[in-house]
Design a protein around this motif. Structure first.
Motif, PDB file in Angstrom:
ATOM      1  N   LEU A  12       0.825  -1.211   0.000  1.00 29.54           N
ATOM      2  CA  LEU A  12       0.000   0.000   0.000  1.00 29.54           C
ATOM      3  C   LEU A  12       0.859   1.261   0.000  1.00 29.54           C
ATOM      4  O   LEU A  12       0.544   2.242  -0.687  1.00 29.54           O
ATOM      5  CB  LEU A  12      -0.944   0.000   1.200  1.00 29.54           C
ATOM      6  CG  LEU A  12      -2.111  -0.976   1.120  1.00 29.54           C
ATOM      7  CD1 LEU A  12      -2.911  -0.964   2.424  1.00 29.54           C
ATOM      8  CD2 LEU A  12      -3.010  -0.631  -0.054  1.00 29.54           C
ATOM      9  N   ILE A  13       1.950   1.239   0.767  1.00 31.33           N
ATOM     10  CA  ILE A  13       2.853   2.397   0.777  1.00 31.33           C
ATOM     11  C   ILE A  13       3.438   2.620  -0.600  1.00 31.33           C
ATOM     12  O   ILE A  13       3.498   3.749  -1.091  1.00 31.33           O
ATOM     13  CB  ILE A  13       3.961   2.204   1.838  1.00 31.33           C
ATOM     14  CG1 ILE A  13       3.378   2.357   3.231  1.00 31.33           C
ATOM     15  CG2 ILE A  13       5.107   3.186   1.620  1.00 31.33           C
ATOM     16  CD1 ILE A  13       4.340   1.998   4.342  1.00 31.33           C
ATOM     17  N   LEU A  14       3.879   1.534  -1.243  1.00 34.71           N
ATOM     18  CA  LEU A  14       4.464   1.677  -2.575  1.00 34.71           C
ATOM     19  C   LEU A  14       3.457   2.194  -3.587  1.00 34.71           C
ATOM     20  O   LEU A  14       3.774   3.029  -4.434  1.00 34.71           O
ATOM     21  CB  LEU A  14       5.035   0.344  -3.053  1.00 34.71           C
ATOM     22  CG  LEU A  14       6.397  -0.029  -2.495  1.00 34.71           C
ATOM     23  CD1 LEU A  14       6.789  -1.409  -2.955  1.00 34.71           C
ATOM     24  CD2 LEU A  14       7.436   0.983  -2.919  1.00 34.71           C
ATOM     25  N   MET A  19       3.761   5.904  -6.346  1.00 40.97           N
ATOM     26  CA  MET A  19       3.309   6.351  -7.671  1.00 40.97           C
ATOM     27  C   MET A  19       3.229   7.868  -7.798  1.00 40.97           C
ATOM     28  O   MET A  19       3.741   8.420  -8.774  1.00 40.97           O
ATOM     29  CB  MET A  19       1.987   5.689  -8.024  1.00 40.97           C
ATOM     30  CG  MET A  19       2.137   4.260  -8.422  1.00 40.97           C
ATOM     31  SD  MET A  19       0.609   3.644  -9.100  1.00 40.97           S
ATOM     32  CE  MET A  19       1.189   2.101  -9.754  1.00 40.97           C
ATOM     33  N   PRO A  20       2.601   8.576  -6.853  1.00 42.18           N
ATOM     34  CA  PRO A  20       2.589  10.041  -7.002  1.00 42.18           C
ATOM     35  C   PRO A  20       3.985  10.658  -6.951  1.00 42.18           C
ATOM     36  O   PRO A  20       4.282  11.571  -7.728  1.00 42.18           O
ATOM     37  CB  PRO A  20       1.749  10.522  -5.811  1.00 42.18           C
ATOM     38  CG  PRO A  20       0.927   9.358  -5.425  1.00 42.18           C
ATOM     39  CD  PRO A  20       1.740   8.150  -5.750  1.00 42.18           C
ATOM     40  N   VAL A  21       4.848  10.158  -6.071  1.00 47.32           N
ATOM     41  CA  VAL A  21       6.203  10.708  -5.983  1.00 47.32           C
ATOM     42  C   VAL A  21       6.956  10.457  -7.283  1.00 47.32           C
ATOM     43  O   VAL A  21       7.624  11.350  -7.812  1.00 47.32           O
ATOM     44  CB  VAL A  21       6.949  10.098  -4.773  1.00 47.32           C
ATOM     45  CG1 VAL A  21       8.429  10.415  -4.811  1.00 47.32           C
ATOM     46  CG2 VAL A  21       6.341  10.588  -3.474  1.00 47.32           C
ATOM     47  N   CYS A  22       6.855   9.243  -7.785  1.00 48.40           N
ATOM     48  CA  CYS A  22       7.540   8.899  -9.035  1.00 48.40           C
ATOM     49  C   CYS A  22       6.970   9.720 -10.204  1.00 48.40           C
ATOM     50  O   CYS A  22       7.719  10.197 -11.057  1.00 48.40           O
ATOM     51  CB  CYS A  22       7.403   7.408  -9.304  1.00 48.40           C
ATOM     52  SG  CYS A  22       8.452   6.789 -10.617  1.00 48.40           S
ATOM     53  N   PHE A  23       5.671   9.908 -10.233  1.00 52.13           N
ATOM     54  CA  PHE A  23       5.049  10.668 -11.321  1.00 52.13           C
ATOM     55  C   PHE A  23       5.485  12.132 -11.291  1.00 52.13           C
ATOM     56  O   PHE A  23       5.813  12.710 -12.317  1.00 52.13           O
ATOM     57  CB  PHE A  23       3.530  10.558 -11.254  1.00 52.13           C
ATOM     58  CG  PHE A  23       2.842  11.284 -12.363  1.00 52.13           C
ATOM     59  CD1 PHE A  23       2.842  10.766 -13.649  1.00 52.13           C
ATOM     60  CD2 PHE A  23       2.218  12.495 -12.131  1.00 52.13           C
ATOM     61  CE1 PHE A  23       2.212  11.440 -14.687  1.00 52.13           C
ATOM     62  CE2 PHE A  23       1.589  13.174 -13.162  1.00 52.13           C
ATOM     63  CZ  PHE A  23       1.591  12.648 -14.439  1.00 52.13           C
ATOM     64  N   PHE A  24       5.461  12.748 -10.093  1.00 51.60           N
ATOM     65  CA  PHE A  24       5.831  14.154 -10.006  1.00 51.60           C
ATOM     66  C   PHE A  24       7.329  14.367 -10.186  1.00 51.60           C
ATOM     67  O   PHE A  24       7.753  15.395 -10.684  1.00 51.60           O
ATOM     68  CB  PHE A  24       5.366  14.766  -8.685  1.00 51.60           C
ATOM     69  CG  PHE A  24       3.877  14.959  -8.629  1.00 51.60           C
ATOM     70  CD1 PHE A  24       3.230  15.747  -9.562  1.00 51.60           C
ATOM     71  CD2 PHE A  24       3.127  14.350  -7.642  1.00 51.60           C
ATOM     72  CE1 PHE A  24       1.861  15.926  -9.524  1.00 51.60           C
ATOM     73  CE2 PHE A  24       1.763  14.517  -7.595  1.00 51.60           C
ATOM     74  CZ  PHE A  24       1.119  15.305  -8.530  1.00 51.60           C
ATOM     75  N   ALA A  25       8.148  13.413  -9.782  1.00 54.93           N
ATOM     76  CA  ALA A  25       9.597  13.575  -9.916  1.00 54.93           C
ATOM     77  C   ALA A  25      10.061  13.312 -11.348  1.00 54.93           C
ATOM     78  O   ALA A  25      10.929  14.013 -11.854  1.00 54.93           O
ATOM     79  CB  ALA A  25      10.324  12.640  -8.951  1.00 54.93           C
ATOM     80  N   LEU A  26       9.492  12.279 -11.987  1.00 60.54           N
ATOM     81  CA  LEU A  26       9.982  11.877 -13.307  1.00 60.54           C
ATOM     82  C   LEU A  26       8.973  12.068 -14.433  1.00 60.54           C
ATOM     83  O   LEU A  26       9.307  11.841 -15.594  1.00 60.54           O
ATOM     84  CB  LEU A  26      10.401  10.401 -13.274  1.00 60.54           C
ATOM     85  CG  LEU A  26      11.451  10.009 -12.234  1.00 60.54           C
ATOM     86  CD1 LEU A  26      11.629   8.517 -12.206  1.00 60.54           C
ATOM     87  CD2 LEU A  26      12.762  10.709 -12.517  1.00 60.54           C
ATOM     88  N   SER A  30       6.740   4.419 -15.025  1.00 63.84           N
ATOM     89  CA  SER A  30       7.270   3.141 -15.494  1.00 63.84           C
ATOM     90  C   SER A  30       8.471   2.639 -14.687  1.00 63.84           C
ATOM     91  O   SER A  30       8.591   1.431 -14.475  1.00 63.84           O
ATOM     92  CB  SER A  30       7.608   3.203 -16.978  1.00 63.84           C
ATOM     93  OG  SER A  30       8.612   4.156 -17.223  1.00 63.84           O
ATOM     94  N   PRO A  31       9.381   3.507 -14.173  1.00 60.78           N
ATOM     95  CA  PRO A  31      10.467   2.968 -13.342  1.00 60.78           C
ATOM     96  C   PRO A  31       9.938   2.294 -12.070  1.00 60.78           C
ATOM     97  O   PRO A  31      10.460   1.273 -11.639  1.00 60.78           O
ATOM     98  CB  PRO A  31      11.321   4.185 -12.995  1.00 60.78           C
ATOM     99  CG  PRO A  31      11.027   5.176 -14.055  1.00 60.78           C
ATOM    100  CD  PRO A  31       9.613   4.922 -14.461  1.00 60.78           C
ATOM    101  N   LEU A  32       8.892   2.871 -11.501  1.00 58.49           N
ATOM    102  CA  LEU A  32       8.308   2.275 -10.298  1.00 58.49           C
ATOM    103  C   LEU A  32       7.628   0.958 -10.624  1.00 58.49           C
ATOM    104  O   LEU A  32       7.794  -0.025  -9.909  1.00 58.49           O
ATOM    105  CB  LEU A  32       7.309   3.241  -9.659  1.00 58.49           C
ATOM    106  CG  LEU A  32       6.629   2.731  -8.383  1.00 58.49           C
ATOM    107  CD1 LEU A  32       7.643   2.610  -7.269  1.00 58.49           C
ATOM    108  CD2 LEU A  32       5.504   3.649  -7.983  1.00 58.49           C
TER     109      LEU A  32
END
Length: 103
Positions: A12-14, A19-26, A30-32
């Motif tokens: 659940l944490i992942l 997802m939001p952190v990965c989306f806003f950062a990159l 897809s890397p996540l």
């Protein structure tokens, strides 16, 4: 905490935070998604390390309280040392009965 609950919390944490952190950062998740199993395994191993450390600390404190002395790490796994705790507590109770603290 039960292992299954720990795994559910990690997933659940992942999903909810990763997802939001990965989306806003990159600007791409897809890397996540590609490495989510590896990330979940790393989080699970780190949570087990922390819980093992806390358990060791708690058991060492309990043994030091029961024996009224410092305890080495090797003594935590010795059943003979754990068996000394009730003997030590019994001796302390018998010694306390000899003295009257009510006066």
């Amino acid at each position: 905490m039960v292992m299954r609950k720990r795994e559910i919390i990690i997933w659940l944490i992942l999903i909810l935070l990763g997802m939001p952190v990965c989306f806003f950062a990159l600007n791409d998740i897809s890397p996540l998604v590609d490495h989510i199993g590896l990330l979940a395994t790393a989080l699970l191993i780190s949570s087990l390390i922390v819980s093992g450390w806390r358990l060791k600390k708690r058991l060492k404190g309990r043994m030091e309280e029961g024996l009224s002395r410092e305890v080495e790490d090797g003594e935590l796994t010795s059943i003979a040392t754990w068996m000394k705790i009730p003997d030590h507590a019994g001796r302390a109770a018998r010694e306390a009965e000899r003295f009257s603290f009510d006066e």
